[in-house]
Design a protein around this motif. Sequence first.
Motif, PDB file in Angstrom:
ATOM      1  N   THR A  57       0.830  -1.207   0.000  1.00  0.00           N
ATOM      2  CA  THR A  57       0.000   0.000   0.000  1.00  0.00           C
ATOM      3  C   THR A  57       0.865   1.257   0.000  1.00  0.00           C
ATOM      4  N   GLY A  58       2.163   1.076   0.181  1.00  0.00           N
ATOM      5  CA  GLY A  58       3.078   2.214   0.211  1.00  0.00           C
ATOM      6  C   GLY A  58       3.156   2.968  -1.103  1.00  0.00           C
ATOM      7  N   ASP A  59       3.146   2.249  -2.229  1.00  0.00           N
ATOM      8  CA  ASP A  59       3.217   2.930  -3.526  1.00  0.00           C
ATOM      9  C   ASP A  59       1.996   3.816  -3.756  1.00  0.00           C
ATOM     10  N   GLY A  60       0.827   3.306  -3.393  1.00  0.00           N
ATOM     11  CA  GLY A  60      -0.383   4.105  -3.533  1.00  0.00           C
ATOM     12  C   GLY A  60      -0.353   5.326  -2.634  1.00  0.00           C
ATOM     13  N   ALA A  61       0.159   5.147  -1.421  1.00  0.00           N
ATOM     14  CA  ALA A  61       0.285   6.276  -0.499  1.00  0.00           C
ATOM     15  C   ALA A  61       1.264   7.301  -1.050  1.00  0.00           C
ATOM     16  N   GLU A  62       2.348   6.817  -1.641  1.00  0.00           N
ATOM     17  CA  GLU A  62       3.337   7.725  -2.235  1.00  0.00           C
ATOM     18  C   GLU A  62       2.709   8.537  -3.361  1.00  0.00           C
ATOM     19  N   ASP A  63       1.937   7.877  -4.203  1.00  0.00           N
ATOM     20  CA  ASP A  63       1.291   8.579  -5.315  1.00  0.00           C
ATOM     21  C   ASP A  63       0.375   9.694  -4.818  1.00  0.00           C
ATOM     22  N   ILE A  64      -0.245   9.492  -3.680  1.00  0.00           N
ATOM     23  CA  ILE A  64      -1.172  10.479  -3.140  1.00  0.00           C
ATOM     24  C   ILE A  64      -0.434  11.665  -2.526  1.00  0.00           C
ATOM     25  N   VAL A  65       0.643  11.393  -1.770  1.00  0.00           N
ATOM     26  CA  VAL A  65       1.289  12.481  -1.022  1.00  0.00           C
ATOM     27  C   VAL A  65       2.430  13.169  -1.751  1.00  0.00           C
ATOM     28  N   GLU A  66       2.962  12.569  -2.801  1.00  0.00           N
ATOM     29  CA  GLU A  66       4.162  13.147  -3.403  1.00  0.00           C
ATOM     30  C   GLU A  66       3.921  14.509  -4.050  1.00  0.00           C
ATOM     31  N   ASP A  67       2.695  14.815  -4.396  1.00  0.00           N
ATOM     32  CA  ASP A  67       2.404  16.100  -5.024  1.00  0.00           C
ATOM     33  C   ASP A  67       1.892  17.144  -4.039  1.00  0.00           C
ATOM     34  N   ILE A  68       1.798  16.782  -2.768  1.00  0.00           N
ATOM     35  CA  ILE A  68       1.351  17.734  -1.759  1.00  0.00           C
ATOM     36  C   ILE A  68       2.549  18.559  -1.311  1.00  0.00           C
ATOM     37  N   ALA A  69       2.357  19.851  -1.203  1.00  0.00           N
ATOM     38  CA  ALA A  69       3.436  20.752  -0.781  1.00  0.00           C
ATOM     39  C   ALA A  69       3.924  20.362   0.612  1.00  0.00           C
ATOM     40  N   GLY A  70       5.211  20.422   0.807  1.00  0.00           N
ATOM     41  CA  GLY A  70       5.787  20.145   2.116  1.00  0.00           C
ATOM     42  C   GLY A  70       6.282  18.723   2.293  1.00  0.00           C
ATOM     43  N   PHE A  71       6.064  17.874   1.303  1.00  0.00           N
ATOM     44  CA  PHE A  71       6.552  16.499   1.396  1.00  0.00           C
ATOM     45  C   PHE A  71       7.879  16.385   0.665  1.00  0.00           C
ATOM     46  N   SER A  72       8.799  15.702   1.292  1.00  0.00           N
ATOM     47  CA  SER A  72      10.123  15.530   0.715  1.00  0.00           C
ATOM     48  C   SER A  72      10.178  14.234  -0.093  1.00  0.00           C
ATOM     49  N   HIS A  73      10.497  14.360  -1.367  1.00  0.00           N
ATOM     50  CA  HIS A  73      10.641  13.174  -2.214  1.00  0.00           C
ATOM     51  C   HIS A  73      11.787  12.297  -1.704  1.00  0.00           C
ATOM     52  N   ASP A  74      12.862  12.935  -1.234  1.00  0.00           N
ATOM     53  CA  ASP A  74      13.995  12.169  -0.699  1.00  0.00           C
ATOM     54  C   ASP A  74      13.589  11.359   0.534  1.00  0.00           C
ATOM     55  N   ALA A  75      12.772  11.958   1.405  1.00  0.00           N
ATOM     56  CA  ALA A  75      12.311  11.240   2.598  1.00  0.00           C
ATOM     57  C   ALA A  75      11.466  10.033   2.205  1.00  0.00           C
ATOM     58  N   ILE A  76      10.629  10.206   1.200  1.00  0.00           N
ATOM     59  CA  ILE A  76       9.792   9.100   0.719  1.00  0.00           C
ATOM     60  C   ILE A  76      10.673   7.987   0.153  1.00  0.00           C
ATOM     61  N   GLU A  77      11.664   8.352  -0.648  1.00  0.00           N
ATOM     62  CA  GLU A  77      12.558   7.351  -1.244  1.00  0.00           C
ATOM     63  C   GLU A  77      13.356   6.604  -0.177  1.00  0.00           C
ATOM     64  N   ASN A  78      13.864   7.328   0.828  1.00  0.00           N
ATOM     65  CA  ASN A  78      14.600   6.673   1.919  1.00  0.00           C
ATOM     66  C   ASN A  78      13.714   5.666   2.646  1.00  0.00           C
ATOM     67  N   HIS A  79      12.481   6.078   2.904  1.00  0.00           N
ATOM     68  CA  HIS A  79      11.516   5.205   3.575  1.00  0.00           C
ATOM     69  C   HIS A  79      11.227   3.967   2.713  1.00  0.00           C
ATOM     70  N   GLU A  80      11.063   4.190   1.428  1.00  0.00           N
ATOM     71  CA  GLU A  80      10.754   3.086   0.512  1.00  0.00           C
ATOM     72  C   GLU A  80      11.886   2.063   0.449  1.00  0.00           C
ATOM     73  N   HIS A  81      13.121   2.545   0.400  1.00  0.00           N
ATOM     74  CA  HIS A  81      14.264   1.621   0.349  1.00  0.00           C
ATOM     75  C   HIS A  81      14.389   0.820   1.655  1.00  0.00           C
ATOM     76  N   ALA A  82      14.183   1.479   2.767  1.00  0.00           N
ATOM     77  CA  ALA A  82      14.234   0.771   4.048  1.00  0.00           C
ATOM     78  C   ALA A  82      13.084  -0.232   4.143  1.00  0.00           C
ATOM     79  N   ALA A  83      11.933   0.132   3.583  1.00  0.00           N
ATOM     80  CA  ALA A  83      10.757  -0.753   3.630  1.00  0.00           C
ATOM     81  C   ALA A  83      11.008  -2.048   2.860  1.00  0.00           C
ATOM     82  N   GLU A  84      11.793  -1.977   1.796  1.00  0.00           N
ATOM     83  CA  GLU A  84      12.104  -3.192   1.042  1.00  0.00           C
ATOM     84  C   GLU A  84      12.845  -4.193   1.929  1.00  0.00           C
ATOM     85  N   ASN A  85      13.830  -3.714   2.680  1.00  0.00           N
ATOM     86  CA  ASN A  85      14.570  -4.601   3.589  1.00  0.00           C
ATOM     87  C   ASN A  85      13.684  -5.094   4.725  1.00  0.00           C
ATOM     88  N   SER A  86      12.866  -4.200   5.256  1.00  0.00           N
ATOM     89  CA  SER A  86      11.961  -4.587   6.335  1.00  0.00           C
ATOM     90  C   SER A  86      11.013  -5.686   5.888  1.00  0.00           C
TER      91      SER A  86
END
Length: 150
Positions: A57-86
């Motif tokens: 469900t993370g990809d869908g959440a990313e699609d929703i929040v990535e265009d909202i002002a104040g969200f960091s694309h880098d923070a999302i990518e870091n979270h996504e990479h860590a989520a793969e290992n988790s």
Amino acid sequence: MNSAHIHLIVNHVPVILTIFSLFVLLAGYFTNKPEYRKLAFFGFVIAAIFAIITFYTGDGAEDIVEDIAGFSHDAIENHEHAAENSRLFAILLGIFGLGGIFYFKDDKVKGFKVFIIVIILLALVASAYLIYTGYLGGMIRHTELYSGLI
């Protein structure tokens, strides 16, 4: 309800359940109570299922929040990479949990003590990855967490 809602609803379950199950497994190991160990094994399996749901469900959440002002694309990518290992560690722990449920029911089975030590270590690593992934997820929205640590 969309992917972001589902992601936010389920994302704490694998973290909390993995840590809780680790403590239950340790209690079962030190008190020699097989019902505690079995409960922990089931907890690891359920945590793995929720980790998979959370990940997908993370990809869908990313699609929703990535265009909202104040969200960091880098923070999302870091979270996504860590989520793969988790996700991988949670699935591995879930597989070991199934092994504990079906094969290591009895502490007299050959290799039982080694299995318990391995699954405890795996649960520690999985817990650490899940906590770190959750921390990075919090950094996406909770800017008060920015402290220069990462």
